[in-house]
Design a protein around this motif. Structure first.
Motif, PDB file in Angstrom:
ATOM      1  N   THR A 144      35.060  55.635  57.615  1.00  0.00           N
ATOM      2  CA  THR A 144      34.395  54.960  56.492  1.00  0.00           C
ATOM      3  C   THR A 144      35.380  54.102  55.698  1.00  0.00           C
ATOM      4  N   TRP A 145      36.551  54.636  55.461  1.00  0.00           N
ATOM      5  CA  TRP A 145      37.541  53.874  54.689  1.00  0.00           C
ATOM      6  C   TRP A 145      37.989  52.627  55.442  1.00  0.00           C
ATOM      7  N   GLN A 146      38.084  52.763  56.775  1.00  0.00           N
ATOM      8  CA  GLN A 146      38.498  51.584  57.548  1.00  0.00           C
ATOM      9  C   GLN A 146      37.401  50.524  57.563  1.00  0.00           C
ATOM     10  N   ARG A 147      36.163  50.958  57.567  1.00  0.00           N
ATOM     11  CA  ARG A 147      35.061  49.987  57.621  1.00  0.00           C
ATOM     12  C   ARG A 147      34.732  49.396  56.256  1.00  0.00           C
ATOM     13  N   LEU A 148      34.565  50.267  55.264  1.00  0.00           N
ATOM     14  CA  LEU A 148      34.111  49.780  53.951  1.00  0.00           C
ATOM     15  C   LEU A 148      35.245  49.309  53.035  1.00  0.00           C
ATOM     16  N   GLU A 149      36.450  49.764  53.318  1.00  0.00           N
ATOM     17  CA  GLU A 149      37.626  49.432  52.497  1.00  0.00           C
ATOM     18  C   GLU A 149      37.364  49.677  51.010  1.00  0.00           C
ATOM     19  N   PRO A 150      36.950  50.903  50.630  1.00  0.00           N
ATOM     20  CA  PRO A 150      36.620  51.154  49.217  1.00  0.00           C
ATOM     21  C   PRO A 150      37.836  51.079  48.294  1.00  0.00           C
ATOM     22  N   TYR A 151      39.034  51.179  48.873  1.00  0.00           N
ATOM     23  CA  TYR A 151      40.259  51.126  48.063  1.00  0.00           C
ATOM     24  C   TYR A 151      40.455  49.774  47.378  1.00  0.00           C
ATOM     25  N   ARG A 152      39.758  48.745  47.861  1.00  0.00           N
ATOM     26  CA  ARG A 152      39.894  47.425  47.236  1.00  0.00           C
ATOM     27  C   ARG A 152      39.405  47.434  45.784  1.00  0.00           C
ATOM     28  N   ILE A 153      38.470  48.352  45.525  1.00  0.00           N
ATOM     29  CA  ILE A 153      37.931  48.455  44.161  1.00  0.00           C
ATOM     30  C   ILE A 153      38.981  49.020  43.208  1.00  0.00           C
ATOM     31  N   ALA A 154      40.001  49.645  43.774  1.00  0.00           N
ATOM     32  CA  ALA A 154      41.045  50.257  42.934  1.00  0.00           C
ATOM     33  C   ALA A 154      42.014  49.222  42.358  1.00  0.00           C
ATOM     34  N   ILE A 155      41.879  47.969  42.770  1.00  0.00           N
ATOM     35  CA  ILE A 155      42.830  46.946  42.289  1.00  0.00           C
ATOM     36  C   ILE A 155      42.429  46.469  40.892  1.00  0.00           C
ATOM     37  N   PRO A 156      43.334  46.588  39.922  1.00  0.00           N
ATOM     38  CA  PRO A 156      42.993  46.131  38.566  1.00  0.00           C
ATOM     39  C   PRO A 156      42.828  44.610  38.505  1.00  0.00           C
ATOM     40  N   MET A 157      42.202  44.142  37.441  1.00  0.00           N
ATOM     41  CA  MET A 157      42.062  42.688  37.275  1.00  0.00           C
ATOM     42  C   MET A 157      43.422  42.144  36.837  1.00  0.00           C
ATOM     43  N   GLU A 158      43.633  40.902  37.125  1.00  0.00           N
ATOM     44  CA  GLU A 158      44.848  40.186  36.694  1.00  0.00           C
ATOM     45  C   GLU A 158      46.153  40.874  37.092  1.00  0.00           C
ATOM     46  N   VAL A 159      46.212  41.326  38.345  1.00  0.00           N
ATOM     47  CA  VAL A 159      47.521  41.772  38.844  1.00  0.00           C
ATOM     48  C   VAL A 159      48.049  40.655  39.732  1.00  0.00           C
ATOM     49  N   ASN A 160      49.315  40.690  39.987  1.00  0.00           N
ATOM     50  CA  ASN A 160      49.914  39.689  40.853  1.00  0.00           C
ATOM     51  C   ASN A 160      49.227  39.742  42.232  1.00  0.00           C
ATOM     52  N   PRO A 161      48.708  38.594  42.725  1.00  0.00           N
ATOM     53  CA  PRO A 161      47.960  38.606  43.990  1.00  0.00           C
ATOM     54  C   PRO A 161      48.763  39.108  45.199  1.00  0.00           C
ATOM     55  N   THR A 162      50.072  38.874  45.198  1.00  0.00           N
ATOM     56  CA  THR A 162      50.873  39.376  46.326  1.00  0.00           C
ATOM     57  C   THR A 162      50.912  40.909  46.310  1.00  0.00           C
ATOM     58  N   VAL A 163      51.000  41.479  45.105  1.00  0.00           N
ATOM     59  CA  VAL A 163      51.039  42.944  45.007  1.00  0.00           C
ATOM     60  C   VAL A 163      49.694  43.518  45.464  1.00  0.00           C
TER      61      VAL A 163
END
Lengths: 184, 149
Positions: free
Chosen positions: B104-123
């Motif tokens: 499920t994690w590989q397909r849905l990639e739910p961890y992307r939601i964990a990225i805060p707004m306005e962080v450095n895009p490379t990070v």
């Protein structure tokens, strides 16, 4: 005079560089579509990556860890992933240098006493960094990021130093302008 | 990034959050996902009932936002080996079926939601890429343990 052999070798080198550039462009395009926010959406923020993050992108221990798992598929995935992140970092860094330079030019316009020697030196540093980014971009495409950790960290430190220097220059120019308008 | 200056009430709310909620979560990734879950997907605002009651909605929001950014940068800077260990700990604490979890994690990639707004895009890219790699490593380990049996 350059002989036929020399010309041929030059052409081969040029072709290799061109291929590496195209390969690097293709992987960075893949990673660009992978992540939503465009540079415009990022606004005019001048935040660079921390040295820890840059070391992490170009990390040899991560590469060693993956090699230790003895899975060619995983090694390929690792190489692809890290190359895409490293190329994105180079593009972002190059854009950041451009932003710093634009800000400097804006500040220079406000400055009453421009020193040509200082301006030339700043421009040469800017050109050097841009060239550095171009070379790094091609080398990452050719060699992969893990062999370029030292070069990347040097570029990062250099950018931070220039950024700080230009910020001071900008502040001085603004102060000068304020003093000038008050004395009128 | 970790040396953010916090106004006093925000600092207190932040410490309260660390002591009461975050200290109970056993891994960095778990803390990051918990903090991301306090953010409204539509507005991007953070909310935590207990924290807002003890301080104020505004102070709680700021404390959560700072904690989220710090947790994110901490996970993004983890070595791949440490991230694999952390992800394994998170998987274990979730008590889900490991195979299903990884798929499920590989397909849905739910961890992307964990990225805060306005962080450095490379990070942000490094984080997503590292989680993808950590998932692939766990999947590989799982497959080889199946073959061993």
């Amino acid at each position: 005079m350059i002989g036929v052999g020399g010309a041929l070798a030059g052409a081969i080198v040029l072709l290799l560089v061109l291929l590496a550039w195209m390969r690097a462009e293709a992987s960075s395009k893949d990673s660009r579509s992978d992540w939503g926010a465009s540079d415009q959406e990022q606004g005019e923020s001048v935040e660079s990556c921390s040295p820890e993050i840059v070391s992490q992108i170009f990390s040899a221990p991560d590469s060693k860890f993956i090699s230790g798992l003895e899975s060619p598929g995983l090694e390929n995935l690792f190489r692809r992933e890290r190359t895409a992140v490293a190329l994105h970092w180079v593009q972002e860094t190059s854009a950041l240098i451009g932003k710093i330079m634009r800000r400097h030019l804006e500040a220079s316009r406000l400055s009453a006493d421009l020193e040509i020697a200082v301006e030339v030196r700043i421009f040469l540093q800017y050109a050097r960094l841009k060239l550095y980014c171009g070379i790094l971009f091609v080398l990452i495409g050719l060699l992969g990021p893990q062999r370029l950790a030292g070069t990347a960290l040097y570029a990062e430190r250099f950018i931070q130093r220039i950024g700080e220097g230009l910020a001071e220059f900008q502040l001085a120019a603004q102060l000068q302008e304020r003093e000038g308008s008050e004395s009128l | 990034m970790s040396a953010m200056v916090k106004p006093l009430p925000v600092q207190e709310a932040y410490e309260d959050l660390l002591q009461r909620s975050l200290s109970r979560i056993p891994c960095d990734l778990g803390r990051l996902l918990y903090l991301a879950s306090t953010r409204d997907y539509n507005t991007g605002n953070y909310h935590h009932d207990g924290l807002a009651d003890r301080f104020s909605v505004k102070v709680a929001r700021s404390a959560l936002e700072i904690a989220h950014r710090q947790a994110f940068y901490k996970v993004a800077a983890l070595s791949l080996e440490d991230l694999v260990r952390d992800l394994a700990a998170y998987l274990e604490s979730s008590r889900e079926n490991p195979e299903e979890f990884l798929r499920t994690w590989q397909r849905l990639e739910p961890y992307r939601i964990a990225i805060p707004m306005e962080v450095n895009p490379t990070v942000a890219r490094l984080f997503a890429s590292n989680v993808r790699l950590a998932l692939a490593v766990l999947r590989l380990r799982q497959e080889s343990s199946h073959l061993d049996r």
